[in-house]
Design a protein around this motif. Structure first.
Motif, PDB file in Angstrom:
ATOM      1  N   ARG A 387       0.865  -1.187   0.000  1.00  0.00           N
ATOM      2  CA  ARG A 387       0.000   0.000   0.000  1.00  0.00           C
ATOM      3  C   ARG A 387       0.899   1.235   0.000  1.00  0.00           C
ATOM      4  O   ARG A 387       2.035   1.191   0.496  1.00  0.00           O
ATOM      5  N   VAL A 388       0.375   2.325  -0.538  1.00  0.00           N
ATOM      6  CA  VAL A 388       1.205   3.521  -0.648  1.00  0.00           C
ATOM      7  C   VAL A 388       1.356   4.174   0.721  1.00  0.00           C
ATOM      8  O   VAL A 388       0.505   4.036   1.595  1.00  0.00           O
ATOM      9  N   HIS A 389       2.461   4.868   0.900  1.00  0.00           N
ATOM     10  CA  HIS A 389       2.696   5.656   2.109  1.00  0.00           C
ATOM     11  C   HIS A 389       2.021   7.009   1.900  1.00  0.00           C
ATOM     12  O   HIS A 389       1.808   7.420   0.763  1.00  0.00           O
ATOM     13  N   GLU A 390       1.697   7.712   2.964  1.00  0.00           N
ATOM     14  CA  GLU A 390       1.024   9.002   2.771  1.00  0.00           C
ATOM     15  C   GLU A 390       1.900   9.997   1.991  1.00  0.00           C
ATOM     16  O   GLU A 390       1.380  10.884   1.321  1.00  0.00           O
ATOM     17  N   LEU A 391       3.234   9.798   2.047  1.00  0.00           N
ATOM     18  CA  LEU A 391       4.120  10.703   1.314  1.00  0.00           C
ATOM     19  C   LEU A 391       4.012  10.533  -0.197  1.00  0.00           C
ATOM     20  O   LEU A 391       4.270  11.469  -0.960  1.00  0.00           O
ATOM     21  N   ASN A 392       3.672   9.328  -0.661  1.00  0.00           N
ATOM     22  CA  ASN A 392       3.540   9.149  -2.107  1.00  0.00           C
ATOM     23  C   ASN A 392       2.104   8.875  -2.535  1.00  0.00           C
ATOM     24  O   ASN A 392       1.853   8.503  -3.677  1.00  0.00           O
ATOM     25  N   ALA A 393       1.159   9.087  -1.608  1.00  0.00           N
ATOM     26  CA  ALA A 393      -0.243   8.825  -1.951  1.00  0.00           C
ATOM     27  C   ALA A 393      -0.717   9.715  -3.103  1.00  0.00           C
ATOM     28  O   ALA A 393      -1.527   9.305  -3.926  1.00  0.00           O
ATOM     29  N   GLY A 394      -0.195  10.939  -3.153  1.00  0.00           N
ATOM     30  CA  GLY A 394      -0.601  11.856  -4.212  1.00  0.00           C
ATOM     31  C   GLY A 394      -0.042  11.482  -5.577  1.00  0.00           C
ATOM     32  O   GLY A 394      -0.581  11.879  -6.611  1.00  0.00           O
ATOM     33  N   PHE A 395       1.077  10.718  -5.578  1.00  0.00           N
ATOM     34  CA  PHE A 395       1.728  10.369  -6.846  1.00  0.00           C
ATOM     35  C   PHE A 395       1.088   9.124  -7.461  1.00  0.00           C
ATOM     36  O   PHE A 395       1.769   8.184  -7.850  1.00  0.00           O
ATOM     37  N   SER A 396      -0.222   9.123  -7.509  1.00  0.00           N
ATOM     38  CA  SER A 396      -0.921   7.927  -7.958  1.00  0.00           C
ATOM     39  C   SER A 396      -1.011   7.896  -9.477  1.00  0.00           C
ATOM     40  O   SER A 396      -0.934   8.928 -10.145  1.00  0.00           O
ATOM     41  N   LEU A 397      -1.196   6.712  -9.994  1.00  0.00           N
ATOM     42  CA  LEU A 397      -1.302   6.536 -11.441  1.00  0.00           C
ATOM     43  C   LEU A 397      -2.665   7.004 -11.946  1.00  0.00           C
ATOM     44  O   LEU A 397      -2.786   7.517 -13.060  1.00  0.00           O
ATOM     45  N   ASN A 398      -3.695   6.874 -11.090  1.00  0.00           N
ATOM     46  CA  ASN A 398      -5.029   7.210 -11.589  1.00  0.00           C
ATOM     47  C   ASN A 398      -5.387   8.689 -11.413  1.00  0.00           C
ATOM     48  O   ASN A 398      -6.507   9.086 -11.690  1.00  0.00           O
ATOM     49  N   ARG A 399      -4.413   9.499 -10.944  1.00  0.00           N
ATOM     50  CA  ARG A 399      -4.752  10.910 -10.737  1.00  0.00           C
ATOM     51  C   ARG A 399      -5.082  11.611 -12.044  1.00  0.00           C
ATOM     52  O   ARG A 399      -5.763  12.634 -12.055  1.00  0.00           O
ATOM     53  N   PHE A 400      -4.608  11.042 -13.146  1.00  0.00           N
ATOM     54  CA  PHE A 400      -4.876  11.680 -14.437  1.00  0.00           C
ATOM     55  C   PHE A 400      -6.340  11.493 -14.830  1.00  0.00           C
ATOM     56  O   PHE A 400      -6.959  12.395 -15.371  1.00  0.00           O
ATOM     57  N   SER A 401      -6.894  10.325 -14.529  1.00  0.00           N
ATOM     58  CA  SER A 401      -8.309  10.131 -14.865  1.00  0.00           C
ATOM     59  C   SER A 401      -9.229  10.745 -13.818  1.00  0.00           C
ATOM     60  O   SER A 401     -10.345  11.140 -14.137  1.00  0.00           O
ATOM     61  N   THR A 402      -8.758  10.850 -12.563  1.00  0.00           N
ATOM     62  CA  THR A 402      -9.641  11.446 -11.554  1.00  0.00           C
ATOM     63  C   THR A 402      -9.516  12.966 -11.521  1.00  0.00           C
ATOM     64  O   THR A 402     -10.324  13.641 -10.898  1.00  0.00           O
ATOM     65  N   GLY A 403      -8.471  13.497 -12.158  1.00  0.00           N
ATOM     66  CA  GLY A 403      -8.321  14.949 -12.212  1.00  0.00           C
ATOM     67  C   GLY A 403      -7.533  15.545 -11.064  1.00  0.00           C
ATOM     68  O   GLY A 403      -7.481  16.757 -10.916  1.00  0.00           O
ATOM     69  N   HIS A 404      -6.898  14.680 -10.244  1.00  0.00           N
ATOM     70  CA  HIS A 404      -6.102  15.204  -9.123  1.00  0.00           C
ATOM     71  C   HIS A 404      -4.651  15.433  -9.542  1.00  0.00           C
ATOM     72  O   HIS A 404      -3.717  14.901  -8.928  1.00  0.00           O
ATOM     73  N   LEU A 405      -4.469  16.223 -10.580  1.00  0.00           N
ATOM     74  CA  LEU A 405      -3.121  16.452 -11.105  1.00  0.00           C
ATOM     75  C   LEU A 405      -2.292  17.268 -10.124  1.00  0.00           C
ATOM     76  O   LEU A 405      -2.817  18.051  -9.338  1.00  0.00           O
ATOM     77  N   ILE A 406      -0.974  17.083 -10.199  1.00  0.00           N
ATOM     78  CA  ILE A 406      -0.051  17.903  -9.402  1.00  0.00           C
ATOM     79  C   ILE A 406       0.789  18.683 -10.406  1.00  0.00           C
ATOM     80  O   ILE A 406       1.923  18.347 -10.702  1.00  0.00           O
ATOM     81  N   ASP A 407       0.191  19.702 -10.955  1.00  0.00           N
ATOM     82  CA  ASP A 407       0.810  20.434 -12.060  1.00  0.00           C
ATOM     83  C   ASP A 407       1.572  21.624 -11.506  1.00  0.00           C
ATOM     84  O   ASP A 407       1.091  22.749 -11.495  1.00  0.00           O
ATOM     85  N   GLU A 408       2.785  21.349 -11.047  1.00  0.00           N
ATOM     86  CA  GLU A 408       3.597  22.352 -10.354  1.00  0.00           C
ATOM     87  C   GLU A 408       3.802  23.609 -11.205  1.00  0.00           C
ATOM     88  O   GLU A 408       3.772  24.718 -10.721  1.00  0.00           O
ATOM     89  N   LYS A 409       4.019  23.398 -12.496  1.00  0.00           N
ATOM     90  CA  LYS A 409       4.328  24.543 -13.349  1.00  0.00           C
ATOM     91  C   LYS A 409       3.146  25.012 -14.179  1.00  0.00           C
ATOM     92  O   LYS A 409       3.248  25.982 -14.921  1.00  0.00           O
ATOM     93  N   GLY A 410       2.031  24.302 -14.104  1.00  0.00           N
ATOM     94  CA  GLY A 410       0.875  24.699 -14.879  1.00  0.00           C
ATOM     95  C   GLY A 410       1.100  24.594 -16.374  1.00  0.00           C
ATOM     96  O   GLY A 410       0.685  25.458 -17.139  1.00  0.00           O
ATOM     97  N   LEU A 411       1.792  23.536 -16.780  1.00  0.00           N
ATOM     98  CA  LEU A 411       2.159  23.407 -18.193  1.00  0.00           C
ATOM     99  C   LEU A 411       1.179  22.587 -19.004  1.00  0.00           C
ATOM    100  O   LEU A 411       1.150  22.679 -20.215  1.00  0.00           O
ATOM    101  N   GLY A 412       0.424  21.743 -18.344  1.00  0.00           N
ATOM    102  CA  GLY A 412      -0.450  20.860 -19.092  1.00  0.00           C
ATOM    103  C   GLY A 412       0.312  19.706 -19.698  1.00  0.00           C
ATOM    104  O   GLY A 412       1.407  19.375 -19.252  1.00  0.00           O
ATOM    105  N   THR A 413      -0.262  19.137 -20.739  1.00  0.00           N
ATOM    106  CA  THR A 413       0.249  17.854 -21.218  1.00  0.00           C
ATOM    107  C   THR A 413       1.323  17.968 -22.292  1.00  0.00           C
ATOM    108  O   THR A 413       1.830  16.963 -22.752  1.00  0.00           O
ATOM    109  N   LYS A 414       1.652  19.164 -22.703  1.00  0.00           N
ATOM    110  CA  LYS A 414       2.712  19.285 -23.709  1.00  0.00           C
ATOM    111  C   LYS A 414       4.054  19.284 -22.979  1.00  0.00           C
ATOM    112  O   LYS A 414       4.612  20.333 -22.664  1.00  0.00           O
ATOM    113  N   THR A 415       4.522  18.080 -22.714  1.00  0.00           N
ATOM    114  CA  THR A 415       5.653  17.945 -21.790  1.00  0.00           C
ATOM    115  C   THR A 415       6.939  18.564 -22.321  1.00  0.00           C
ATOM    116  O   THR A 415       7.839  18.843 -21.558  1.00  0.00           O
TER     117      THR A 415
END
Lengths: 418, 89
Positions: A387-415
């Motif tokens: 199970r994930v630790h609370e420190l990496n709970a936010g770095f989930s794989l499904n955050r992209f489909s649930t919309g819980h992105l961590i977009d530090e720079k506000g760049l969107g998907t054009k990496t």
């Protein structure tokens, strides 16, 4: 394992340093392991180390296609920082800062951690406001941040261009005094040596060719040196994640891109901080050997080449010279490239997957090196406890489909846009 | 330095182009029920192939047209270029 100490150094001097133990062994793969870590880079080695140290799981193999430390842990610009605005990145990185501070003692290996501070330069009022906001967010999370005005920056880095008529005048900067650099190879070697001493098998020159998955469960891996049975597999192969994901029929929110770095000829000490240019993407520090260590933008198109192209290098160094004109007098010593997992929101993924026993550690973008200890620590927890630790709970794989992105720079998907 | 043959202008240096990503990604069809998974695949998920990769480029400092380029992501060899609306067999 022989301890590295002044006593042992003196003792071995009498035998011309010919009798030191090997730092790690070269085992042949066993038939079965409790955990197999794919990727013998910083993150993989750290994961194996923390699996053994924190969770008492020592029947572990690290499978590395080339040699350990030959990928991105040997190709980065060694910057360590936690100057993030979003909670997930900030708390995770700050946890890592603590591990960095103790690392040399912990590993009995001098990783030359040098907390010299990082300064992000600002070139407009708007940018000063944004930095004030980021600095405040950092301080709320217990991370040191100091907002510097132009005069204060000038005192610290007088060699930068402070003339009035430049295109991007320096308005000030945001400093994290506790950030710094470390000797990157030593990090890989230190983790490898300790992991090996606790029973981890480091298997080099061994390429993973496939996975044994039945009924949604992992049962083993296939490699160029035979099949290995295991119930748990951790993927730590940033740069090659998409290649292995394809073998697992997974499509991930990651694109593989190339990032270059370079060093100048060595010069006398001039720069005792890490400095980043705020009007573009350029960062610089000076190594202990005196080389100016520099990096910046991605090459800008999908690439697995591990070697870069000149237009990007020229663009990045133009920014460098705009920031610190003396750089134009230096000769270039080396340039190189590494391949990055560019995730679609700029933040990493450390998570379980839909396949039972398959764990994912990827998507490190520009920031893999500094994350090495925290990534290894949380990934080891995720694998050991399932199970994930609370420190990496936010770095989930499904955050992209649930919309819980961590977009530090506000760049969107054009990496590739930076 | 890449040299990209713009189907409209001919061989030009990479400096005249900007990158547009994977050209095989298709937007879900309008006027039909679209699942989260389909949106996910369109917006975020990428194969990011090692080897032959069909991708979009824009001849930004030239004719400004979007084009498709078939390029090897490991060797950077460019096999073919197409107009944006050209069907590729």
């Amino acid at each position: 394992m022989q301890k590295y100490s002044i006593f042992n150094l003196v003792k071995n001097a009498f035998s011309n340093h010919e009798n030191w133990d090997l730092a790690w062994k070269d085992p042949t793969p066993k038939e079965e392991y409790d955990v197999v870590i794919i990727g013998g880079g910083g993150h993989g080695l750290a994961t194996a180390y923390y699996l053994a140290k924190e969770h008492n799981i020592t029947k572990v193999a690290i499978i590395e296609k080339g040699w350990i430390g030959g990928g991105n842990v040997g190709r980065n610009t060694t910057i360590i920082r936690s100057n993030y605005m979003h909670d997930e990145n900030a708390l995770f990185s700050e946890f890592g800062m603590d591990l960095w501070r103790k690392m040399s003692q912990d590993l009995n290996y001098n990783v030359m951690f040098s907390p010299r501070g990082i300064i992000n330069l600002a070139h407009s009022d708007a940018q000063m406001n944004a930095y004030a906001r980021r600095g405040n967010s950092m301080r709320l999370n217990g991370i040191d941040a100091v907002l510097l005005n132009r005069e204060q920056v000038k005192e610290i880095i007088p060699m930068a261009d402070f003339s009035e008529d430049v295109r991007f005048p320096i308005f000030g900067g945001l400093m994290q005094p506790s950030a710094g650099t470390a000797r990157h190879d030593a990090v890989a070697w230190g983790y490898a040596r300790q992991a090996d001493s606790m029973g981890v098998d480091i298997i080099q020159n061994c390429e993973v060719t496939g996975f044994d998955v039945t009924a949604g469960k992992i049962n083993g891996i296939r490699t160029s040196r035979g099949n290995i049975k295991t119930k748990k597999v951790g993927l730590c192969v940033a740069g090659s994640t998409n290649i292995l994901a394809e073998k697992l029929n997974m499509t991930l929110p990651i694109e593989t891109h190339l990032l270059q770095a370079c060093v100048s000829e060595p010069v006398k000490p001039i720069l005792d901080r890490v400095v980043t240019f705020g009007a573009g993407h350029f960062y610089i520090s000076q190594s202990d050997k005196g080389e100016m260590v520099m990096g910046g933008d991605l090459d800008g198109y999908n690439s697995y080449a591990q070697r870069g192209n000149l237009p990007t290098l020229q663009h990045v160094l133009t920014e460098g010279i705009a920031m610190m004109p003396f750089l134009s007098k230096l000769k270039m010593l080396r340039t190189w490239g590494g391949i990055m997992d560019m995730s679609m929101d700029g933040s990493p993924i450390i998570d379980k997957t839909h396949i039972d026993g398959l764990y994912l550690n990827c998507g490190w973008c520009y920031g893999g090196f500094k994350a090495t200890p925290a990534s290894g620590w949380t990934f080891a927890h995720t694998i050991a406890q399932d199970r994930v630790h609370e420190l990496n709970a936010g770095f989930s794989l499904n955050r992209f489909s649930t919309g819980h992105l961590i977009d530090e720079k506000g760049l969107g998907t054009k990496t590739w846009i930076s | 330095m890449l040299h990209i043959k713009c189907p409209h202008c001919g061989m030009r240096s990479q400096n005249e182009f900007s990158y547009g990503g994977d050209a095989s990604v298709k937007r879900p069809e309008l006027n039909k029920e679209i699942s989260d998974e389909e949106w996910d695949n369109f917006v975020y998920n990428r194969k990011s192939l090692r080897g032959k990769h069909l991708e979009l480029w824009q001849h930004l400092f030239g004719c400004r047209q979007w084009i498709k380029v078939e390029r090897d992501t490991a060797t950077h060899e460019i096999f073919n270029t197409y107009k944006a609306d050209e069907e590729i067999s």
